[in-house]
Design a protein around this motif. Sequence first.
Motif, PDB file in Angstrom:
ATOM      1  N   LEU A  36       8.976  28.183 -37.771  1.00 27.27           N
ATOM      2  CA  LEU A  36      10.293  28.808 -37.901  1.00 27.27           C
ATOM      3  C   LEU A  36      10.417  29.446 -39.277  1.00 27.27           C
ATOM      4  O   LEU A  36       9.629  29.171 -40.183  1.00 27.27           O
ATOM      5  CB  LEU A  36      11.410  27.798 -37.649  1.00 27.27           C
ATOM      6  N   THR A  37      11.417  30.280 -39.434  1.00 31.55           N
ATOM      7  CA  THR A  37      11.652  30.981 -40.694  1.00 31.55           C
ATOM      8  C   THR A  37      12.716  30.258 -41.505  1.00 31.55           C
ATOM      9  O   THR A  37      13.738  29.841 -40.957  1.00 31.55           O
ATOM     10  CB  THR A  37      12.075  32.440 -40.417  1.00 31.55           C
ATOM     11  N   TRP A  38      12.470  30.111 -42.805  1.00 34.38           N
ATOM     12  CA  TRP A  38      13.448  29.449 -43.666  1.00 34.38           C
ATOM     13  C   TRP A  38      13.496  30.096 -45.043  1.00 34.38           C
ATOM     14  O   TRP A  38      12.552  30.748 -45.481  1.00 34.38           O
ATOM     15  CB  TRP A  38      13.172  27.956 -43.773  1.00 34.38           C
ATOM     16  N   VAL A  39      14.656  29.916 -45.701  1.00 35.61           N
ATOM     17  CA  VAL A  39      14.865  30.417 -47.059  1.00 35.61           C
ATOM     18  C   VAL A  39      15.498  29.300 -47.872  1.00 35.61           C
ATOM     19  O   VAL A  39      16.325  28.550 -47.373  1.00 35.61           O
ATOM     20  CB  VAL A  39      15.760  31.683 -47.053  1.00 35.61           C
ATOM     21  N   ASP A  40      15.083  29.175 -49.127  1.00 31.07           N
ATOM     22  CA  ASP A  40      15.575  28.059 -49.927  1.00 31.07           C
ATOM     23  C   ASP A  40      15.394  28.382 -51.405  1.00 31.07           C
ATOM     24  O   ASP A  40      14.780  29.392 -51.773  1.00 31.07           O
ATOM     25  CB  ASP A  40      14.786  26.793 -49.574  1.00 31.07           C
ATOM     26  N   ASN A  41      15.946  27.528 -52.265  1.00 32.39           N
ATOM     27  CA  ASN A  41      15.578  27.495 -53.677  1.00 32.39           C
ATOM     28  C   ASN A  41      14.372  26.570 -53.810  1.00 32.39           C
ATOM     29  O   ASN A  41      14.110  25.758 -52.935  1.00 32.39           O
ATOM     30  CB  ASN A  41      16.720  26.938 -54.533  1.00 32.39           C
ATOM     31  N   ASP A  42      13.664  26.685 -54.915  1.00 38.44           N
ATOM     32  CA  ASP A  42      12.619  25.700 -55.211  1.00 38.44           C
ATOM     33  C   ASP A  42      13.328  24.518 -55.864  1.00 38.44           C
ATOM     34  O   ASP A  42      13.390  24.398 -57.083  1.00 38.44           O
ATOM     35  CB  ASP A  42      11.570  26.295 -56.147  1.00 38.44           C
ATOM     36  N   ASN A  43      13.872  23.646 -55.020  1.00 40.47           N
ATOM     37  CA  ASN A  43      14.741  22.582 -55.515  1.00 40.47           C
ATOM     38  C   ASN A  43      14.002  21.526 -56.316  1.00 40.47           C
ATOM     39  O   ASN A  43      14.577  20.918 -57.225  1.00 40.47           O
ATOM     40  CB  ASN A  43      15.478  21.937 -54.337  1.00 40.47           C
ATOM     41  N   ILE A  44      12.746  21.297 -56.002  1.00 37.54           N
ATOM     42  CA  ILE A  44      11.980  20.328 -56.779  1.00 37.54           C
ATOM     43  C   ILE A  44      11.833  20.822 -58.213  1.00 37.54           C
ATOM     44  O   ILE A  44      12.105  20.099 -59.177  1.00 37.54           O
ATOM     45  CB  ILE A  44      10.596  20.077 -56.144  1.00 37.54           C
ATOM     46  N   GLU A  45      11.427  22.070 -58.370  1.00 30.71           N
ATOM     47  CA  GLU A  45      11.235  22.624 -59.710  1.00 30.71           C
ATOM     48  C   GLU A  45      12.553  22.763 -60.460  1.00 30.71           C
ATOM     49  O   GLU A  45      12.629  22.508 -61.668  1.00 30.71           O
ATOM     50  CB  GLU A  45      10.538  23.979 -59.618  1.00 30.71           C
TER      51      GLU A  45
ATOM     52  N   SER B  10      15.290  20.928 -60.203  1.00 28.35           N
ATOM     53  CA  SER B  10      15.732  19.611 -60.661  1.00 28.35           C
ATOM     54  C   SER B  10      14.834  19.083 -61.774  1.00 28.35           C
ATOM     55  O   SER B  10      15.313  18.471 -62.740  1.00 28.35           O
ATOM     56  CB  SER B  10      15.745  18.636 -59.473  1.00 28.35           C
ATOM     57  N   ARG B  11      13.536  19.322 -61.630  1.00 26.94           N
ATOM     58  CA  ARG B  11      12.612  18.907 -62.700  1.00 26.94           C
ATOM     59  C   ARG B  11      12.975  19.601 -64.008  1.00 26.94           C
ATOM     60  O   ARG B  11      12.993  18.985 -65.082  1.00 26.94           O
ATOM     61  CB  ARG B  11      11.170  19.247 -62.313  1.00 26.94           C
ATOM     62  N   SER B  12      13.300  20.877 -63.931  1.00 31.49           N
ATOM     63  CA  SER B  12      13.578  21.666 -65.125  1.00 31.49           C
ATOM     64  C   SER B  12      14.838  21.193 -65.853  1.00 31.49           C
ATOM     65  O   SER B  12      14.838  21.044 -67.084  1.00 31.49           O
ATOM     66  CB  SER B  12      13.719  23.138 -64.735  1.00 31.49           C
TER      67      SER B  12
ATOM     68  N   ASP C 125      14.413  16.643 -52.203  1.00 33.57           N
ATOM     69  CA  ASP C 125      13.661  17.514 -53.108  1.00 33.57           C
ATOM     70  C   ASP C 125      14.161  17.404 -54.544  1.00 33.57           C
ATOM     71  O   ASP C 125      13.365  17.336 -55.499  1.00 33.57           O
ATOM     72  CB  ASP C 125      13.749  18.961 -52.638  1.00 33.57           C
ATOM     73  N   ARG C 126      15.472  17.384 -54.720  1.00 33.35           N
ATOM     74  CA  ARG C 126      15.997  17.314 -56.092  1.00 33.35           C
ATOM     75  C   ARG C 126      15.755  15.939 -56.710  1.00 33.35           C
ATOM     76  O   ARG C 126      15.546  15.839 -57.921  1.00 33.35           O
ATOM     77  CB  ARG C 126      17.482  17.685 -56.106  1.00 33.35           C
ATOM     78  N   LEU C 127      15.764  14.893 -55.902  1.00 33.78           N
ATOM     79  CA  LEU C 127      15.409  13.569 -56.418  1.00 33.78           C
ATOM     80  C   LEU C 127      13.945  13.558 -56.848  1.00 33.78           C
ATOM     81  O   LEU C 127      13.596  12.981 -57.887  1.00 33.78           O
ATOM     82  CB  LEU C 127      15.660  12.507 -55.349  1.00 33.78           C
ATOM     83  N   GLU C 128      13.096  14.204 -56.076  1.00 30.45           N
ATOM     84  CA  GLU C 128      11.677  14.276 -56.428  1.00 30.45           C
ATOM     85  C   GLU C 128      11.479  15.028 -57.748  1.00 30.45           C
ATOM     86  O   GLU C 128      10.671  14.622 -58.592  1.00 30.45           O
ATOM     87  CB  GLU C 128      10.899  14.970 -55.307  1.00 30.45           C
ATOM     88  N   GLY C 129      12.234  16.114 -57.951  1.00 32.94           N
ATOM     89  CA  GLY C 129      12.126  16.855 -59.205  1.00 32.94           C
ATOM     90  C   GLY C 129      12.560  16.022 -60.399  1.00 32.94           C
ATOM     91  O   GLY C 129      11.941  16.077 -61.478  1.00 32.94           O
ATOM     92  N   TYR C 130      13.624  15.265 -60.221  1.00 34.82           N
ATOM     93  CA  TYR C 130      14.110  14.346 -61.269  1.00 34.82           C
ATOM     94  C   TYR C 130      13.040  13.330 -61.624  1.00 34.82           C
ATOM     95  O   TYR C 130      12.749  13.081 -62.804  1.00 34.82           O
ATOM     96  CB  TYR C 130      15.382  13.678 -60.746  1.00 34.82           C
ATOM     97  N   LYS C 131      12.404  12.742 -60.606  1.00 36.88           N
ATOM     98  CA  LYS C 131      11.360  11.741 -60.851  1.00 36.88           C
ATOM     99  C   LYS C 131      10.174  12.355 -61.586  1.00 36.88           C
ATOM    100  O   LYS C 131       9.580  11.734 -62.479  1.00 36.88           O
ATOM    101  CB  LYS C 131      10.900  11.132 -59.528  1.00 36.88           C
ATOM    102  N   ARG C 132       9.821  13.587 -61.212  1.00 30.58           N
ATOM    103  CA  ARG C 132       8.679  14.235 -61.861  1.00 30.58           C
ATOM    104  C   ARG C 132       8.955  14.482 -63.341  1.00 30.58           C
ATOM    105  O   ARG C 132       8.062  14.327 -64.184  1.00 30.58           O
ATOM    106  CB  ARG C 132       8.355  15.550 -61.162  1.00 30.58           C
ATOM    107  N   ALA C 133      10.182  14.883 -63.654  1.00 29.91           N
ATOM    108  CA  ALA C 133      10.522  15.125 -65.059  1.00 29.91           C
ATOM    109  C   ALA C 133      10.440  13.839 -65.866  1.00 29.91           C
ATOM    110  O   ALA C 133       9.956  13.834 -67.003  1.00 29.91           O
ATOM    111  CB  ALA C 133      11.922  15.731 -65.165  1.00 29.91           C
TER     112      ALA C 133
ATOM    113  N   SER D 268      27.809  22.658 -67.397  1.00 30.24           N
ATOM    114  CA  SER D 268      26.504  23.314 -67.246  1.00 30.24           C
ATOM    115  C   SER D 268      26.051  23.132 -65.802  1.00 30.24           C
ATOM    116  O   SER D 268      26.112  22.026 -65.256  1.00 30.24           O
ATOM    117  CB  SER D 268      25.476  22.689 -68.186  1.00 30.24           C
ATOM    118  N   SER D 269      25.590  24.215 -65.195  1.00 30.07           N
ATOM    119  CA  SER D 269      25.270  24.138 -63.770  1.00 30.07           C
ATOM    120  C   SER D 269      24.184  25.141 -63.408  1.00 30.07           C
ATOM    121  O   SER D 269      24.088  26.215 -64.007  1.00 30.07           O
ATOM    122  CB  SER D 269      26.529  24.400 -62.937  1.00 30.07           C
ATOM    123  N   VAL D 270      23.388  24.800 -62.416  1.00 33.91           N
ATOM    124  CA  VAL D 270      22.317  25.669 -61.947  1.00 33.91           C
ATOM    125  C   VAL D 270      22.885  26.662 -60.934  1.00 33.91           C
ATOM    126  O   VAL D 270      23.473  26.250 -59.925  1.00 33.91           O
ATOM    127  CB  VAL D 270      21.178  24.854 -61.304  1.00 33.91           C
ATOM    128  N   GLU D 271      22.720  27.939 -61.222  1.00 37.77           N
ATOM    129  CA  GLU D 271      23.149  28.982 -60.292  1.00 37.77           C
ATOM    130  C   GLU D 271      22.110  29.098 -59.184  1.00 37.77           C
ATOM    131  O   GLU D 271      20.984  29.536 -59.408  1.00 37.77           O
ATOM    132  CB  GLU D 271      23.279  30.311 -61.023  1.00 37.77           C
TER     133      GLU D 271
END
Length: 343
Positions: free
Chosen positions: A161-170, A172-174, A201-209, A294-297
């Motif tokens: 299927l087709t999907w569109v997203d942000n790179d939420n892992i990256e 959140s890590r950032s 995904d965002r929890l995973e980015g947090y853990k990676r950071a 402060s917020s991520v656009e």
Amino acid sequence: MKHTVTIRDVAKKVGVSASTVSRVIANSPLISEETREVVRKAMEEMGYFPNAVARSLANAQTRTIAVVMPSSAELAFQNPFFPEAIRGIGGVTSEQRYDLLLLTPVTAEDEYRETLRVVKERRVDGIIFLYSRSDQKVLAELAEMGFPQVLIGRPLEDLPLTWVDNDNIEASRSVTAELIRLGHRIIGFMSGPPNFVVSQDRLEGYKRALADGGITWDPECVCSADFLEEEGYRAAGKLLDGRPNLTAVVTMDDIMAFGVMRAARERGLDLPRELSLVSFNNSPLAQHMTPPLSSVEIQAHELGATAARLLLSQLELQQATSEHCFVQVSLVRRNSMAPVKFL
């Protein structure tokens, strides 16, 4: 009961992915003639035939697209992300004279039943889902039908299927890494509902950071809540009482962050001197909070518009597709983040 042969059954027999079988059915030029012949032979041997819903698409257009919300409209529209994404969808579809049909299922079972109903009754030409959940079984069924659909979010399974997203892992890590750069070592994370893929995904980015910064992940620093201010307030109270030494919190959504701010003030914490806060979505109210948040656009409007363009492309081709793309994000820095206060 006789087993109904599916795309996955064919893919397993041939040793390819389900998306490859889907592309063969759609006569995609991306598939080699050798693979095409092997897949078609397996389909014939197994008695698999593409669903009639997809084959009849060209002859049964309704000029209507279904948009599936994550919950009742009353709750969903309390979060600015959903109306903004719908505005992006509508801006694209209206130019092509398509109408929108909003579906607001309350449960996963409601979603499954209502979505298949409008498809089987030929009420819509395609579907856009505004979210991705781990229990979203309707996606696989629509993929097997070859029915045009686009998902805003990353599917957990490898579905054609087709999907569109942000790179939420990256993303959140950032932002977590930025807090670490400011000297914070005890950082909380407020997740959304755990069955939402964006939460995972965002929890995973947090853990990676944390791992990159040499900080051991502490489950007691993590909580979850629905995407509502009151839910953020409730969860923040438990988090701050349980870990009063937190110096920063990353939240999944601005609306939740507003609840965190209220809970922090009730406990006498000064923001950002004693508690830094960063969030996602960059909602209109974020800049008017005290301090400005402060917020991520994440570009909700563009996520919706991109989803609509991808779906209209499928309708023009008269076939479902399997592709994905990312919409870029950026951190809007305001005054809710500050260097850690060393005692």
